[in-house]
Design a protein around this motif. Sequence first.
Motif, PDB file in Angstrom:
ATOM      1  N   LYS A 182       0.645 103.554 -55.602  1.00  0.00           N
ATOM      2  CA  LYS A 182      -0.683 103.443 -56.436  1.00  0.00           C
ATOM      3  C   LYS A 182      -2.025 103.045 -55.202  1.00  0.00           C
ATOM      4  CE  LYS A 182       0.075 100.387 -59.515  1.00  0.00           C
ATOM      5  NZ  LYS A 182       0.332  98.925 -60.245  1.00  0.00           N
ATOM      6  N   GLY A 183      -1.652 102.371 -54.522  1.00  0.00           N
ATOM      7  CA  GLY A 183      -2.538 102.073 -53.401  1.00  0.00           C
ATOM      8  C   GLY A 183      -3.116 103.357 -52.931  1.00  0.00           C
ATOM      9  N   PHE A 184      -2.151 104.323 -52.442  1.00  0.00           N
ATOM     10  CA  PHE A 184      -2.542 105.596 -51.808  1.00  0.00           C
ATOM     11  C   PHE A 184      -3.534 106.252 -52.686  1.00  0.00           C
ATOM     12  CE2 PHE A 184      -2.073 109.906 -50.584  1.00  0.00           C
ATOM     13  CZ  PHE A 184      -1.920 109.891 -49.136  1.00  0.00           C
ATOM     14  N   ASN A 185      -3.229 106.528 -53.926  1.00  0.00           N
ATOM     15  CA  ASN A 185      -3.851 107.313 -55.020  1.00  0.00           C
ATOM     16  C   ASN A 185      -5.103 106.610 -55.479  1.00  0.00           C
ATOM     17  OD1 ASN A 185      -1.696 109.133 -55.193  1.00  0.00           O
ATOM     18  ND2 ASN A 185      -0.691 108.178 -56.877  1.00  0.00           N
ATOM     19  N   HIS A 186      -5.329 105.153 -55.324  1.00  0.00           N
ATOM     20  CA  HIS A 186      -6.552 104.886 -55.817  1.00  0.00           C
ATOM     21  C   HIS A 186      -7.365 104.960 -54.560  1.00  0.00           C
ATOM     22  CE1 HIS A 186      -4.557 101.632 -58.643  1.00  0.00           C
ATOM     23  NE2 HIS A 186      -4.848 102.871 -59.431  1.00  0.00           N
ATOM     24  N   ALA A 187      -6.899 104.853 -53.416  1.00  0.00           N
ATOM     25  CA  ALA A 187      -7.905 105.173 -52.155  1.00  0.00           C
ATOM     26  C   ALA A 187      -8.360 106.736 -52.466  1.00  0.00           C
ATOM     27  CB  ALA A 187      -7.306 104.987 -50.921  1.00  0.00           C
ATOM     28  N   SER A 188      -7.514 107.392 -52.722  1.00  0.00           N
ATOM     29  CA  SER A 188      -8.233 108.967 -52.945  1.00  0.00           C
ATOM     30  C   SER A 188      -9.221 109.135 -54.000  1.00  0.00           C
ATOM     31  CB  SER A 188      -6.955 109.690 -53.262  1.00  0.00           C
ATOM     32  OG  SER A 188      -5.885 110.029 -52.188  1.00  0.00           O
ATOM     33  N   ILE A 189      -8.993 108.339 -55.008  1.00  0.00           N
ATOM     34  CA  ILE A 189     -10.083 108.428 -56.077  1.00  0.00           C
ATOM     35  C   ILE A 189     -11.254 107.660 -55.687  1.00  0.00           C
ATOM     36  CG2 ILE A 189     -10.135 107.514 -58.770  1.00  0.00           C
ATOM     37  CD1 ILE A 189      -7.137 107.814 -59.141  1.00  0.00           C
ATOM     38  N   LEU A 227     -17.953 103.202 -50.680  1.00  0.00           N
ATOM     39  CA  LEU A 227     -17.302 102.091 -51.608  1.00  0.00           C
ATOM     40  C   LEU A 227     -15.900 102.105 -50.596  1.00  0.00           C
ATOM     41  CD1 LEU A 227     -16.989 100.031 -53.488  1.00  0.00           C
ATOM     42  CD2 LEU A 227     -16.083 101.653 -55.266  1.00  0.00           C
ATOM     43  N   LEU A 228     -15.289 103.171 -50.477  1.00  0.00           N
ATOM     44  CA  LEU A 228     -13.929 102.966 -49.717  1.00  0.00           C
ATOM     45  C   LEU A 228     -13.969 102.294 -48.515  1.00  0.00           C
ATOM     46  CD1 LEU A 228     -10.914 103.999 -49.658  1.00  0.00           C
ATOM     47  CD2 LEU A 228     -12.007 106.007 -48.472  1.00  0.00           C
ATOM     48  N   ILE A 280       1.745  95.692 -49.359  1.00  0.00           N
ATOM     49  CA  ILE A 280       2.120  96.929 -49.527  1.00  0.00           C
ATOM     50  C   ILE A 280       1.321  98.050 -50.173  1.00  0.00           C
ATOM     51  CG2 ILE A 280       3.533  96.701 -51.765  1.00  0.00           C
ATOM     52  CD1 ILE A 280       4.624  98.609 -48.815  1.00  0.00           C
ATOM     53  N   TYR A 281       0.657  97.303 -51.074  1.00  0.00           N
ATOM     54  CA  TYR A 281      -0.442  98.183 -52.140  1.00  0.00           C
ATOM     55  C   TYR A 281      -1.729  98.434 -50.950  1.00  0.00           C
ATOM     56  CZ  TYR A 281      -4.531  99.068 -54.990  1.00  0.00           C
ATOM     57  OH  TYR A 281      -5.507  99.725 -55.688  1.00  0.00           O
ATOM     58  N   PHE A 282      -2.067  97.728 -50.140  1.00  0.00           N
ATOM     59  CA  PHE A 282      -3.025  97.959 -49.213  1.00  0.00           C
ATOM     60  C   PHE A 282      -2.576  98.855 -48.304  1.00  0.00           C
ATOM     61  CE2 PHE A 282      -5.689  94.705 -51.291  1.00  0.00           C
ATOM     62  CZ  PHE A 282      -6.706  95.188 -51.309  1.00  0.00           C
ATOM     63  N   LYS A 283      -1.173  98.768 -47.614  1.00  0.00           N
ATOM     64  CA  LYS A 283      -0.661  99.777 -46.784  1.00  0.00           C
ATOM     65  C   LYS A 283      -0.933 101.213 -47.442  1.00  0.00           C
ATOM     66  CE  LYS A 283       2.233  96.620 -44.146  1.00  0.00           C
ATOM     67  NZ  LYS A 283       3.667  96.637 -43.979  1.00  0.00           N
ATOM     68  N   GLY A 284      -0.620 101.238 -48.491  1.00  0.00           N
ATOM     69  CA  GLY A 284      -0.684 102.647 -49.307  1.00  0.00           C
ATOM     70  C   GLY A 284      -2.299 102.943 -49.353  1.00  0.00           C
ATOM     71  N   PHE A 285      -3.102 101.923 -49.598  1.00  0.00           N
ATOM     72  CA  PHE A 285      -4.758 102.065 -49.783  1.00  0.00           C
ATOM     73  C   PHE A 285      -4.994 102.885 -48.351  1.00  0.00           C
ATOM     74  CE2 PHE A 285      -9.211 101.326 -50.445  1.00  0.00           C
ATOM     75  CZ  PHE A 285      -9.157 101.519 -51.854  1.00  0.00           C
TER      76      PHE A 285
END
Length: 81
Positions: free
Chosen positions: A13-20, A28-29, A41-46
Amino acid sequence: MELEEQQYAEYAKGFNHASIVAEHDPNLLEAITSGVNTDDIYFKGFFAGKAQWLEEQELQKLADLREQHTEREREQNIPQR
């Protein structure tokens, strides 16, 4: 096993949100990720999503430069390698 699946889902979810976010507003990113230091873990994915996006941007720049170089060679009738 269920905890591992939940962690994977949060990471993804974090990975995909960063991509969006990156596609819509790269500034903003950067603002979201600057100064964030967490083991969440969310921010690791982000952060991984951000890194992936940055890598894709660099690869696109290289591809664009190659295309420009090829176009110049064609315009100048330089034999291609």
